[in-house]
Design a protein around this motif. Structure first.
Motif, PDB file in Angstrom:
ATOM      1  N   ILE A   1      31.960  24.545  31.564  1.00 37.40           N
ATOM      2  CA  ILE A   1      32.174  25.266  30.305  1.00 37.40           C
ATOM      3  C   ILE A   1      32.473  26.741  30.576  1.00 37.40           C
ATOM      4  O   ILE A   1      33.383  27.322  29.981  1.00 37.40           O
ATOM      5  N   ALA A   2      31.711  27.336  31.478  1.00 40.26           N
ATOM      6  CA  ALA A   2      31.977  28.699  31.939  1.00 40.26           C
ATOM      7  C   ALA A   2      32.044  28.642  33.467  1.00 40.26           C
ATOM      8  O   ALA A   2      31.111  29.077  34.152  1.00 40.26           O
TER       9      ALA A   2
ATOM     10  N   THR B   1      35.233  36.465  27.278  1.00 44.36           N
ATOM     11  CA  THR B   1      36.670  36.617  27.498  1.00 44.36           C
ATOM     12  C   THR B   1      36.980  37.882  28.288  1.00 44.36           C
ATOM     13  O   THR B   1      38.033  37.984  28.925  1.00 44.36           O
ATOM     14  N   ASP B   2      36.072  38.868  28.246  1.00 42.38           N
ATOM     15  CA  ASP B   2      36.189  40.067  29.078  1.00 42.38           C
ATOM     16  C   ASP B   2      35.700  39.707  30.473  1.00 42.38           C
ATOM     17  O   ASP B   2      34.551  39.293  30.651  1.00 42.38           O
TER      18      ASP B   2
ATOM     19  N   HIS C   1      34.267  33.073  35.341  1.00 46.34           N
ATOM     20  CA  HIS C   1      33.248  33.781  34.553  1.00 46.34           C
ATOM     21  C   HIS C   1      32.253  34.503  35.469  1.00 46.34           C
ATOM     22  O   HIS C   1      32.433  35.688  35.740  1.00 46.34           O
ATOM     23  N   ALA C   2      31.225  33.821  35.938  1.00 45.09           N
ATOM     24  CA  ALA C   2      30.135  34.493  36.657  1.00 45.09           C
ATOM     25  C   ALA C   2      30.617  35.285  37.874  1.00 45.09           C
ATOM     26  O   ALA C   2      30.182  36.414  38.104  1.00 45.09           O
ATOM     27  N   GLU C   3      31.520  34.698  38.667  1.00 44.87           N
ATOM     28  CA  GLU C   3      31.943  35.398  39.892  1.00 44.87           C
ATOM     29  C   GLU C   3      32.746  36.666  39.611  1.00 44.87           C
ATOM     30  O   GLU C   3      32.434  37.723  40.177  1.00 44.87           O
ATOM     31  N   PRO C   4      33.791  36.621  38.749  1.00 45.48           N
ATOM     32  CA  PRO C   4      34.464  37.889  38.450  1.00 45.48           C
ATOM     33  C   PRO C   4      33.568  38.888  37.722  1.00 45.48           C
ATOM     34  O   PRO C   4      33.702  40.104  37.921  1.00 45.48           O
TER      35      PRO C   4
END
Length: 310
Positions: free
Chosen positions: A227-228, A206-207, A233-236
């Motif tokens: 799901i993510a 969530t962070d 998720h991964a890019e930010p």
């Protein structure tokens, strides 16, 4: 083997036949030269002398893609009641101690999953010259911040109390994890800057911002992750790592959130290269990371800083 210059020169030298004494002296000198030559061949090269952490032969594309590396691997189970702060696991380690100590990596599973979901990485990484600890979490529902703390507890157990602690260089440690374990990998790196490498696999958290992470971090996303999703998720996660941190973003092509749960050559080859480069400071593996890998059948996108800072 290169010709011995002393014996080559002697072979070519004109003049009268050597006396028996001269022959004996020449033979002794040649024997000494041969021993010195063999000793030189049998020891690491100049670069290895600069870096005592290099382990194993010089890598090739095929060696980092192989199902097994140069080291035979043993494993030992660690039961949950025997430890505190995490849920036990399995330690995979090079059987031989001839090369001295190794760096170590803890690998954590994702939400509702157990160590078995990442078991393939244990022997695959250990056979390349690492001690690898695939762990269970205290409960399968633990969130990323808890998983991060558990990974650090597992590293402390591994280096201080485990049966293989004498095989490990406690200053050369890394973390990996899948999904919430990947989010936990970032949490662990944030909490313990001394870690040498972090590899979140299709991470969830969530962070979304990680400006505090200074550990060299390779984030692996999947183009088909629902799901993510990489966009949230991964890019930010990757883009908010400090520019002064060695970082890379590998997006797998034609992959899903669960791609890391089965044997995968692309994940393995770049994980091995990242761990070798930053845990072992082994610049022989730089060739696989810089220049940046190009898009391919298995790589949707690869971003990163080259050359690396550390």
């Amino acid at each position: 083997m290169h010709p011995n210059p002393h014996t080559e020169a002697a072979r070519r030298a004109p003049g009268r036949p050597a006396s028996a004494t001269r022959r004996r002296l020449a033979g002794a000198a040649a024997a000494i030269a041969a021993v010195v030559g063999l000793g030189t061949l049998g020891t690491p090269g100049a670069h290895a002398a600069d870096n005592p952490y290099e382990r194993g032969p010089a890598p090739t594309e095929s060696s980092i893609e192989a199902l097994r590396g140069p080291y035979a691997v043993s494993e030992t189970m660690v039961s949950s009641p025997a430890v505190t702060g995490f849920g036990g696991g399995t330690v995979y380690y090079p059987t031989s101690t001839a090369d001295g100590t190794f760096g170590a990596v803890v690998i954590a599973p994702g939400f509702t999953a157990t160590q078995s979901s990442l078991a393939w990485l244990g022997p695959r990484l250990a056979s390349q010259g690492f001690v690898v600890f695939t762990i269970d979490t205290l409960t399968t529902l633990d969130q990323p911040d808890s998983r991060g703390r558990q990974m650090l507890a597992a590293l402390d157990y591994l280096t201080q109390r485990s049966s293989v602690r004498n095989r490990i260089d406690g200053s050369r440690l890394g973390v990996m994890g899948h999904s919430m374990g990947g989010g936990g990998t970032l949490e662990a790196a944030k909490s313990r800057p001394s870690l040498k490498a972090a590899i979140p696999l299709t991470p969830w958290n969530t962070d979304k911002t990680w400006p505090e992470v200074t550990t060299p971090t390779l984030i692996v996303g999947a183009d088909g992750d629902t799901i993510a999703p990489v966009l949230t998720h991964a890019e930010p996660f990757y883009s908010t790592l400090p520019s002064g941190t060695d970082r890379a973003y590998l997006e797998l092509n034609n992959a899903t959130h669960f791609t890391p749960n089965t044997s995968n050559t692309t994940i393995a080859k770049y994980s091995i290269s990242w761990l070798k480069r930053f845990i072992d400071d082994d610049t022989r593996y730089e060739q696989f990371l810089c220049p940046l890998p190009r898009p391919s059948l298995t790589i949707e996108e690869y971003r990163g800083n080259c050359p690396h800072h550390s």
